[in-house]
Scaffold this motif. Structure first.
Motif, short mmCIF file in Angstrom:
data_model
loop_
_atom_site.label_atom_id
_atom_site.label_comp_id
_atom_site.label_asym_id
_atom_site.label_seq_id
_atom_site.Cartn_x
_atom_site.Cartn_y
_atom_site.Cartn_z
N LEU A 141 0.83 -1.20 0.00
CA LEU A 141 0.00 0.00 0.00
C LEU A 141 0.86 1.25 0.00
O LEU A 141 0.59 2.22 -0.72
CB LEU A 141 -0.93 0.00 1.22
N LEU A 142 1.92 1.25 0.81
CA LEU A 142 2.81 2.41 0.82
C LEU A 142 3.51 2.58 -0.52
O LEU A 142 3.73 3.71 -0.97
CB LEU A 142 3.84 2.25 1.94
N LEU A 190 1.50 7.34 -6.17
CA LEU A 190 0.48 8.39 -6.23
C LEU A 190 1.09 9.76 -6.01
O LEU A 190 0.73 10.73 -6.71
CB LEU A 190 -0.59 8.10 -5.17
N GLN A 191 2.01 9.87 -5.05
CA GLN A 191 2.65 11.16 -4.79
C GLN A 191 3.38 11.66 -6.03
O GLN A 191 3.31 12.84 -6.38
CB GLN A 191 3.62 11.01 -3.62
N TYR A 238 10.01 16.60 -4.24
CA TYR A 238 9.42 15.26 -4.29
C TYR A 238 10.30 14.25 -3.55
O TYR A 238 9.78 13.35 -2.87
CB TYR A 238 9.24 14.82 -5.74
N LEU A 239 11.60 14.37 -3.68
CA LEU A 239 12.49 13.43 -2.99
C LEU A 239 12.37 13.54 -1.48
O LEU A 239 12.50 12.54 -0.76
CB LEU A 239 13.94 13.67 -3.42
N VAL A 272 11.52 9.68 -0.46
CA VAL A 272 12.62 8.88 0.10
C VAL A 272 12.29 8.39 1.51
O VAL A 272 12.47 7.20 1.81
CB VAL A 272 13.94 9.68 0.06
N PRO A 273 11.81 9.24 2.44
CA PRO A 273 11.43 8.70 3.75
C PRO A 273 10.32 7.65 3.67
O PRO A 273 10.35 6.66 4.41
CB PRO A 273 10.96 9.95 4.53
N LEU A 274 9.35 7.85 2.76
CA LEU A 274 8.30 6.83 2.61
C LEU A 274 8.88 5.51 2.11
O LEU A 274 8.45 4.43 2.52
CB LEU A 274 7.23 7.35 1.65
#
Length: 337
Positions: free
Chosen positions: A265-266, A272-273, A311-312, A316-318
């Motif tokens: 899901l993530l 999506l982001q 965006y990064l 990146v944390p996600l």
């Protein structure tokens, strides 16, 4: 046949020496260790020479102390592996540095010109906030919508056949259409239909609907896979206690299914982001649209690089969180098994 003949017939033949020698069936590790050590010496000589010293110690001990020699060779492989990986890393860093320094810092002046980024940073950040709002709202709406679609597809019995068919058709259609095409159809087509409600959507609402329709089809399949990962006995036990199918799904199956599908899901929400940048085709003044306008005005590509950094900061944390959750789920499955 006499007893002497029988003993002669079953007497085992001579033993064939193992190609591995006294060490049994294990293969001789000296040759592959030597190749790795030589590569380590080539890429990072200090660590490669240290690995070569441990390799020579292992070779000297091999005829008399086989186990100690294997330990030395294993240490040599470890150090040589460090030498290879660090050598490749340093080579990549040097290559990137050369690219940035080449042609009088042409790459830096083209993509990272501070004189262009500094005065326009707030303008670009305001546009990126639109993308973030679209992502945050869309994530909640898509999760609810895709869960509903997945539950409808899992409804039992022939009476629910038409509903299952509608969910299947929706999933097949929107999984087969590019997100950009859905954005154009919803954002530019619906306002021309004159239909109530949908023809009065603003650009943000139209983008939200288009992203929900596209990603809802993908995420619903992820949730449905999570539902199938829950053992059937869980639903059977809930039904035996008097719960209906929907109550069993809501109270027993779905909580476990969502927990199983958190990493995929993530991953979907990370995509999506990134795809919120496509809403610029509808004329929304998001980060990409503002970067395009700023780039045309300043005759520089630095605004695009600035938006890419925005965006990064989110993705990146996600991504790292997704990797952490995958490792944790793997440890839990191994502990249960």
């Amino acid at each position: 046949m006499t007893k002497d003949d029988m003993s002669t017939a079953i007497e085992p033949g001579p033993r064939v020496a193992s190609p591995a020698g006294p060490g049994g069936a294990r293969r001789d590790p000296r040759r592959r260790t030597l190749a790795l050590v030589l590569l380590g010496c080539l890429l990072l000589p200090p660590l490669g020479l240290a690995a070569g010293w441990r390799y020579l110690r292992g070779v000297r001990r091999w005829p008399v102390e086989r186990d100690a020699a294997r330990v030395e060779l294993a240490t040599a492989r470890l150090w040589a592996g460090y030498a290879v990986s660090l050598g490749i890393l340093l080579g990549l860093v040097a290559f990137v540095a050369l690219v940035f320094l080449a042609d009088d810092h042409a790459v830096y002046r083209t993509f990272f010109d501070a004189s262009v980024l500094r005065p326009n940073l707030r303008y670009l950040a305001a546009g990126f906030w639109i993308n973030v709002k679209l992502f945050l709202v869309g994530e909640v709406v898509i999760l609810v919508w895709s869960t509903l679609v997945a539950v409808v597809r899992e409804l039992p019995g022939p009476a629910a056949g038409p509903l299952r068919a509608v969910a299947i058709v929706y999933t097949d259609v929107f999984r087969g259409m590019p997100v950009l095409l859905v954005l154009l159809i919803v954002g530019l087509g619906l306002p021309r239909t004159g239909l109530p409600v949908v023809s009065h959507f603003d650009d943000f609402q139209a983008a939200l609907v288009a992203l929900t329709l596209s990603y809802g089809a993908y995420i619903s399949e992820v949730i449905r896979a999570g539902i199938h990962s829950v053992h059937w006995s869980q639903d059977a036990a809930a039904r035996s206690l008097g719960l209906s199918h929907l109550q069993s799904m809501r109270l027993v199956v779905l909580p476990q299914a969502i927990r199983h599908t958190v990493p995929p899901l993530l991953n979907g929400f990370i995509s999506l982001q990134k795809d919120t940048a496509l809403v610029s085709v509808l004329g929304i003044l998001d980060a990409v649209n503002r970067a395009q306008a700023t780039s045309s005005y300043a005759a520089s590509l630095s605004p695009y690089a600035g938006v890419a950094l925005f965006y990064l900061v989110i993705t990146v944390p996600l991504t790292r969180l997704t990797d952490h959750l995958e490792r944790r789920n793997r440890r839990r499955r191994l502990a249960r098994s």
